[in-house]
Design a protein around this motif. Structure first.
Motif, short mmCIF file in Angstrom:
data_model
loop_
_atom_site.label_atom_id
_atom_site.label_comp_id
_atom_site.label_asym_id
_atom_site.label_seq_id
_atom_site.Cartn_x
_atom_site.Cartn_y
_atom_site.Cartn_z
N ALA A 1 -42.12 -1.48 -67.12
CA ALA A 1 -42.83 -2.73 -67.44
C ALA A 1 -43.64 -3.21 -66.24
CB ALA A 1 -41.83 -3.80 -67.87
N ILE A 2 -43.06 -3.17 -65.05
CA ILE A 2 -43.76 -3.63 -63.85
C ILE A 2 -44.94 -2.72 -63.54
CG2 ILE A 2 -43.53 -4.01 -61.36
CD1 ILE A 2 -40.62 -4.81 -61.85
N GLN A 3 -44.74 -1.42 -63.64
CA GLN A 3 -45.80 -0.47 -63.32
C GLN A 3 -47.01 -0.62 -64.24
OE1 GLN A 3 -43.56 3.15 -63.57
NE2 GLN A 3 -42.97 3.13 -61.40
N ASN A 4 -46.77 -1.12 -65.45
CA ASN A 4 -47.87 -1.28 -66.40
C ASN A 4 -48.26 -2.73 -66.63
OD1 ASN A 4 -48.39 1.58 -67.80
ND2 ASN A 4 -46.18 1.39 -67.43
N GLY A 5 -47.66 -3.63 -65.87
CA GLY A 5 -47.99 -5.05 -66.02
C GLY A 5 -47.62 -5.60 -67.38
N ALA A 6 -46.58 -5.05 -67.99
CA ALA A 6 -46.16 -5.47 -69.33
C ALA A 6 -45.12 -6.57 -69.25
CB ALA A 6 -45.60 -4.28 -70.10
N ALA A 7 -45.14 -7.45 -70.24
CA ALA A 7 -44.12 -8.49 -70.32
C ALA A 7 -42.85 -7.90 -70.94
CB ALA A 7 -44.63 -9.66 -71.16
N LEU A 8 -41.71 -8.31 -70.41
CA LEU A 8 -40.42 -7.85 -70.93
C LEU A 8 -39.90 -8.86 -71.95
CD1 LEU A 8 -38.58 -6.54 -67.75
CD2 LEU A 8 -38.75 -5.30 -69.90
N VAL A 9 -39.48 -8.37 -73.11
CA VAL A 9 -38.99 -9.27 -74.16
C VAL A 9 -37.58 -8.84 -74.56
CG1 VAL A 9 -39.41 -10.26 -76.43
CG2 VAL A 9 -41.35 -9.53 -75.01
N PRO A 10 -36.56 -9.64 -74.23
CA PRO A 10 -35.20 -9.32 -74.68
C PRO A 10 -35.06 -9.54 -76.19
CG PRO A 10 -35.19 -10.85 -72.82
CD PRO A 10 -36.59 -10.82 -73.36
N VAL A 11 -34.38 -8.61 -76.83
CA VAL A 11 -34.13 -8.70 -78.28
C VAL A 11 -32.64 -8.50 -78.51
CG1 VAL A 11 -34.63 -7.73 -80.55
CG2 VAL A 11 -36.42 -7.77 -78.79
N PHE A 12 -32.02 -9.45 -79.20
CA PHE A 12 -30.59 -9.29 -79.51
C PHE A 12 -30.41 -9.20 -81.02
CE2 PHE A 12 -26.13 -9.94 -79.93
CZ PHE A 12 -25.59 -9.43 -78.76
N SER A 13 -29.67 -8.18 -81.43
CA SER A 13 -29.44 -7.92 -82.85
C SER A 13 -28.01 -8.31 -83.21
CB SER A 13 -29.70 -6.45 -83.16
OG SER A 13 -29.46 -6.18 -84.53
N PHE A 14 -27.85 -9.49 -83.76
CA PHE A 14 -26.53 -9.95 -84.19
C PHE A 14 -26.12 -9.18 -85.46
CE2 PHE A 14 -28.16 -13.42 -81.67
CZ PHE A 14 -27.05 -13.88 -80.98
N GLY A 15 -24.95 -8.58 -85.41
CA GLY A 15 -24.45 -7.83 -86.56
C GLY A 15 -24.66 -6.33 -86.47
N GLU A 16 -25.42 -5.87 -85.48
CA GLU A 16 -25.68 -4.43 -85.36
C GLU A 16 -24.39 -3.63 -85.20
OE1 GLU A 16 -27.63 -1.44 -85.93
OE2 GLU A 16 -29.15 -2.83 -85.17
#
Length: 371
Positions: free
Chosen positions: A249-264
């Motif tokens: 993400a840092i090397q490409n200047g991308a934003a990091l988005v946490p995703v949590f899957s309740f019930g997975e």
């Protein structure tokens, strides 16, 4: 007393002896406890079920076995000599020519939007919670947690339009990432490529993110190691040592988005495999050799509710959190990576604490970072 000629038992004595014998036998362990347990515990599907639910079940059953179906279909086609030239060309094309798995796949919006994927998502059901807008003016790296046994929530949310991802986040093109070995399986590879699924290799991640604003990759961060901890009511994450996706993400200047899957973690039951046991050691050894592992799990079947390899019908809620911006750097320092990880974990924990009482009511313990 005549020891050689004992007196015959009377009727009352014989009755008492027979009754005593029956009592003793009734306390013995059954000769076939497994069969007895199955007869008692298996809950069969009723004969009358709404057509929609049958379609949902059929869709999930086919997807759960699509890899095996694809392999057998290819072998079946190989049994026709007239098809050998075409199959040979296909094989050469897959091995030497087609580089789609590492270059963004061959995503088909029409295929991702088929009604069949709605049935797939409605089976559990899977739903998406959008916490904020994600402007399509930058690339994104989504970190998906937890892995679960297979990651059905990730497929429904990011590999199809069943949950309305493109409507929720217009302009962002999602690419769910998986092991490169999945693209060696004929037919199956073409199906997942049409869904936008690509290889999780570093080269693939960089190639997709280099497409610029609006490009997005979804990495199931915990991987095979985390799948061994997937049990209903728990959320044990393998995360602290996973820095590769943050570096990308840092090397490409991308934003990091946490995703949590309740019930997975709730859609399958896993056999006991605590760390230190023989089963766990064998699974870790298998993982070290092949790059993936085989959790010993079970779910429901086509004709019953509690014995088989299909996932249970249990709700999955995928919460997409707030983005964590990064400053583009070709060679990020370790302290910079660790700082971004700290913010990432804090955001992931915020998601958990915000929604756990709503979507994880049956939890047996709190969120844990085990590695």
């Amino acid at each position: 007393m005549d020891l050689h000629h004992p007196k015959p038992l009377g009727a009352s004595a014989r009755s008492l002896s027979a009754g005593s014998l029956r009592d003793r036998l009734s306390k013995l362990t059954p000769l076939n406890p497994v069969a007895d347990a199955l007869r008692v515990n298996v809950e069969f599907v009723p004969a009358k079920i709404p057509r929609k639910r049958r379609l949902q079940m059929l869709t999930v059953a086919i997807w759960s076995s699509i890899l095996v179906i694809s392999a057998f279909l290819f072998l079946y086609l190989c049994s026709y000599p007239a098809l050998w030239p075409f199959l040979a060309v296909y094989h050469l094309w897959v091995v030497y020519v087609d580089k789609s798995p590492e270059n963004g796949g061959r995503i088909s919006r029409r295929f991702r939007s088929l009604r069949v994927w709605k049935y797939f998502a409605e089976y559990y059901p899977v739903s998406l919670v959008k916490e904020c807008e994600l402007p399509a003016d930058r690339p994104y790296v989504f970190g998906y947690h937890p892995h679960g046994i297979i990651g059905m929530g990730a497929i429904a949310t990011f590999a199809t339009e069943a949950c309305g991802f493109s409507q929720a986040f217009p302009g962002i093109v999602p690419h769910l990432l998986t092991l490169a070995s999945n693209f060696t399986i004929p037919i199956y590879r073409d199906i997942i490529l049409a869904l936008g699924i690509c290889s999780v290799s570093k080269k693939s991640c960089s190639n997709i993110l280099k497409n610029g604003p609006g490009s997005g990759i979804i990495i199931v961060v915990g991987g095979a190691a985390e799948s061994l901890s997937a049990r209903p009511g728990t959320a044990d994450l393998t995360l602290r040592k996973r820095l590769g996706f943050i570096k990308i993400a840092i090397q490409n200047g991308a934003a990091l988005v946490p995703v949590f899957s309740f019930g997975e973690n709730d859609i399958y039951q896993q056999m006991p495999n605590e760390p230190g046991t023989t089963v766990h050691k064998m699974q870790k050894k298998f993982q070290s050799i092949f790059g993936f592992t085989l959790p010993l799990f079970h779910g429901r079947g086509l004709l019953n509710y509690n014995l088989g390899l299909m996932p249970y019908r249990r709700r999955i809620v995928v919460v997409i959190g707030h983005p964590i911006p990064t400053v583009k750097c070709a060679q990020p320092k370790l302290e910079d990576v660790m700082e971004v990880q700290r913010r990432y974990i804090a955001e992931l924990e915020r998601i958990w604490h915000t929604y756990k009482d709503q979507f994880a009511k049956s939890r047996t313990r709190e969120l844990r970072l085990i590695e």
